[in-house]
Design an enzyme around this catalytic site. Sequence first.
Site, PDB file in Angstrom:
ATOM      1  N   PRO A 106       1.911  -1.717  -0.558  1.00 61.20           N
ATOM      2  CA  PRO A 106       2.709  -1.316  -1.725  1.00 61.20           C
ATOM      3  C   PRO A 106       2.157  -0.027  -2.307  1.00 61.20           C
ATOM      4  O   PRO A 106       0.951   0.214  -2.276  1.00 61.20           O
ATOM      5  CB  PRO A 106       2.511  -2.490  -2.690  1.00 61.20           C
ATOM      6  CG  PRO A 106       1.187  -3.071  -2.332  1.00 61.20           C
ATOM      7  CD  PRO A 106       0.972  -2.807  -0.861  1.00 61.20           C
ATOM      8  N   TYR A 127       3.030   3.244  -5.495  1.00 57.86           N
ATOM      9  CA  TYR A 127       3.825   3.605  -6.661  1.00 57.86           C
ATOM     10  C   TYR A 127       3.546   5.060  -7.037  1.00 57.86           C
ATOM     11  O   TYR A 127       2.474   5.600  -6.721  1.00 57.86           O
ATOM     12  CB  TYR A 127       3.530   2.671  -7.836  1.00 57.86           C
ATOM     13  CG  TYR A 127       2.106   2.730  -8.350  1.00 57.86           C
ATOM     14  CD1 TYR A 127       1.777   3.493  -9.470  1.00 57.86           C
ATOM     15  CD2 TYR A 127       1.093   2.015  -7.722  1.00 57.86           C
ATOM     16  CE1 TYR A 127       0.469   3.545  -9.944  1.00 57.86           C
ATOM     17  CE2 TYR A 127      -0.204   2.058  -8.185  1.00 57.86           C
ATOM     18  CZ  TYR A 127      -0.517   2.824  -9.287  1.00 57.86           C
ATOM     19  OH  TYR A 127      -1.812   2.879  -9.753  1.00 57.86           O
ATOM     20  N   ARG A 187       1.178  -6.462 -10.179  1.00 61.75           N
ATOM     21  CA  ARG A 187       1.400  -5.178  -9.527  1.00 61.75           C
ATOM     22  C   ARG A 187       1.451  -5.355  -8.007  1.00 61.75           C
ATOM     23  O   ARG A 187       0.537  -5.922  -7.404  1.00 61.75           O
ATOM     24  CB  ARG A 187       0.295  -4.187  -9.891  1.00 61.75           C
ATOM     25  CG  ARG A 187       0.399  -2.864  -9.137  1.00 61.75           C
ATOM     26  CD  ARG A 187      -0.632  -1.860  -9.602  1.00 61.75           C
ATOM     27  NE  ARG A 187      -0.293  -1.336 -10.926  1.00 61.75           N
ATOM     28  CZ  ARG A 187      -1.100  -0.545 -11.626  1.00 61.75           C
ATOM     29  NH1 ARG A 187      -2.287  -0.218 -11.151  1.00 61.75           N
ATOM     30  NH2 ARG A 187      -0.723  -0.098 -12.807  1.00 61.75           N
ATOM     31  N   ARG A 205       5.085  -6.558  -1.816  1.00 60.14           N
ATOM     32  CA  ARG A 205       4.513  -7.345  -0.707  1.00 60.14           C
ATOM     33  C   ARG A 205       5.509  -8.400  -0.228  1.00 60.14           C
ATOM     34  O   ARG A 205       5.628  -8.649   0.983  1.00 60.14           O
ATOM     35  CB  ARG A 205       3.201  -7.993  -1.144  1.00 60.14           C
ATOM     36  CG  ARG A 205       2.095  -6.989  -1.467  1.00 60.14           C
ATOM     37  CD  ARG A 205       0.775  -7.689  -1.762  1.00 60.14           C
ATOM     38  NE  ARG A 205      -0.224  -6.736  -2.250  1.00 60.14           N
ATOM     39  CZ  ARG A 205      -0.524  -6.544  -3.526  1.00 60.14           C
ATOM     40  NH1 ARG A 205       0.076  -7.264  -4.463  1.00 60.14           N
ATOM     41  NH2 ARG A 205      -1.423  -5.650  -3.878  1.00 60.14           N
ATOM     42  N   ASP A 250      -3.870  -2.266   0.420  1.00 61.54           N
ATOM     43  CA  ASP A 250      -3.498  -1.417  -0.710  1.00 61.54           C
ATOM     44  C   ASP A 250      -3.920   0.025  -0.438  1.00 61.54           C
ATOM     45  O   ASP A 250      -4.887   0.280   0.295  1.00 61.54           O
ATOM     46  CB  ASP A 250      -4.151  -1.920  -1.989  1.00 61.54           C
ATOM     47  CG  ASP A 250      -3.539  -3.239  -2.464  1.00 61.54           C
ATOM     48  OD1 ASP A 250      -2.503  -3.645  -1.894  1.00 61.54           O
ATOM     49  OD2 ASP A 250      -4.103  -3.858  -3.382  1.00 61.54           O
ATOM     50  N   ASP A 251      -3.227   0.970  -1.062  1.00 62.01           N
ATOM     51  CA  ASP A 251      -3.490   2.382  -0.753  1.00 62.01           C
ATOM     52  C   ASP A 251      -4.709   2.938  -1.477  1.00 62.01           C
ATOM     53  O   ASP A 251      -5.061   4.107  -1.276  1.00 62.01           O
ATOM     54  CB  ASP A 251      -2.257   3.247  -1.036  1.00 62.01           C
ATOM     55  CG  ASP A 251      -1.832   3.221  -2.500  1.00 62.01           C
ATOM     56  OD1 ASP A 251      -2.541   2.607  -3.321  1.00 62.01           O
ATOM     57  OD2 ASP A 251      -0.781   3.822  -2.829  1.00 62.01           O
ATOM     58  N   ASP A 252      -5.362   2.143  -2.322  1.00 60.13           N
ATOM     59  CA  ASP A 252      -6.546   2.653  -3.019  1.00 60.13           C
ATOM     60  C   ASP A 252      -7.845   2.080  -2.459  1.00 60.13           C
ATOM     61  O   ASP A 252      -8.889   2.134  -3.109  1.00 60.13           O
ATOM     62  CB  ASP A 252      -6.456   2.362  -4.522  1.00 60.13           C
ATOM     63  CG  ASP A 252      -6.321   0.869  -4.829  1.00 60.13           C
ATOM     64  OD1 ASP A 252      -6.178   0.080  -3.878  1.00 60.13           O
ATOM     65  OD2 ASP A 252      -6.345   0.508  -6.020  1.00 60.13           O
ATOM     66  N   GLU A 296      -3.314 -14.148  -4.592  1.00 55.67           N
ATOM     67  CA  GLU A 296      -3.725 -14.484  -3.224  1.00 55.67           C
ATOM     68  C   GLU A 296      -3.591 -15.984  -2.963  1.00 55.67           C
ATOM     69  O   GLU A 296      -3.097 -16.410  -1.918  1.00 55.67           O
ATOM     70  CB  GLU A 296      -5.168 -14.034  -2.985  1.00 55.67           C
ATOM     71  CG  GLU A 296      -5.382 -12.524  -3.068  1.00 55.67           C
ATOM     72  CD  GLU A 296      -5.595 -12.005  -4.476  1.00 55.67           C
ATOM     73  OE1 GLU A 296      -5.914 -10.818  -4.631  1.00 55.67           O
ATOM     74  OE2 GLU A 296      -5.447 -12.802  -5.434  1.00 55.67           O
ATOM     75  N   HIS A 349     -13.175  -1.611  -2.136  1.00 53.04           N
ATOM     76  CA  HIS A 349     -12.134  -1.397  -3.145  1.00 53.04           C
ATOM     77  C   HIS A 349     -12.536  -0.183  -3.980  1.00 53.04           C
ATOM     78  O   HIS A 349     -12.996  -0.288  -5.109  1.00 53.04           O
ATOM     79  CB  HIS A 349     -12.023  -2.650  -4.017  1.00 53.04           C
ATOM     80  CG  HIS A 349     -10.727  -2.738  -4.772  1.00 53.04           C
ATOM     81  ND1 HIS A 349      -9.594  -2.051  -4.409  1.00 53.04           N
ATOM     82  CD2 HIS A 349     -10.385  -3.435  -5.880  1.00 53.04           C
ATOM     83  CE1 HIS A 349      -8.619  -2.322  -5.254  1.00 53.04           C
ATOM     84  NE2 HIS A 349      -9.074  -3.152  -6.168  1.00 53.04           N
TER      85      HIS A 349
END
Length: 344
Positions: free
Chosen positions: A100, A102, A174, A179, A204-206, A294, A321
């Site tokens: 995901p 944003y 979020r 997802r 996640d992209d971070d 989760e 993370h």
Amino acid sequence: MLRRRNLLTTLLIALPWGLLLTLWHQYPTTRYLSLLRKETDENVTAKSLFNSTSLTREDGFSSCARQPVIGTTPKIIRSYVYARPPPWLDTLPAIFVITPTYPRPVQKAELTRLANTFLHVQNLHWVVIEDSPRRSNLVSNLLEKTGINFTHLNVETPKSLKVGLSWIPSHTPRGTLQRNLGLHWLRENFSGTPPPEGVVYFADDDNTYSLEVFEEQMRYTKKVSVWPVAFVGGLRYESPKLSPAGKVVGWKTVFDPNRPFAIDMAGFAINLRLILEKPQATFKLDGVKGGYQESSLLKDLVTMDGLEPKAANCTKVLVWHTRTERPTLVNEGKRGFTDPRMEV
């Protein structure tokens, strides 16, 4: 007579050298254009071939492929093209990565870093879902340039459910709708045919990912595999807790360790067939507080006994993370300083 002989000798000596110098100056330019034209033709051919053999670039997703216009003269365009990922092998289990994302200032930077990792992973299909009313050109162009097998979707989270805008302070879903759309896409595309061997991973992209977590850990997951994740829960890392026999019996975490599955989103992978066999398994919104997303999915898929510890029995950290620092943009908005049309 002597003067004529000297003049003829001079001409015979100078003429070949003049021709040689002329050819020497002209050849590099001609050669460069020839090579550039050849490279451009090869790129177009390779891209066309890739688009025709891509696993799931459907007709409905116009941003997933671009076809050259028939009858037009090809143009030589010098632009950077990513190194292509390794070729797809039918004998190797696939990895379906659901991400995901944003809109924010660092979105392109985050996705670029992630793409540079995925380019090294064989048989990877990237499902990217934007939290927006429509798919953006920024994400579409980035995905197209990478050459990675991808599917680009979008679904907007209602304002009443977004972080900081929800009436319920602990309700922070979020990426939940995004997802779930990724899971729906998998079930929709593989329900009517025998599914391929593979796993599903929520990246996640971070975050930052070691290649080892893809190649040596998750790819051969039978049900649900688990491993530690660094920099979460106020700790250096969180991890499953193992018994002397190597079975998962609990969780090394400070934040609510009594959760059914006290694990970070980046700390598990699920066998694709298990996802398809359990259509009711989704991330829940109603009555689920922060930190339980989760568990809301995993409790419908597996029990504690079915978890498979990876990363050398959860003794290695392969996922971080990290989160990109929010940039300081206090000088933005000053007229004439930066061009708002430039993509960052």
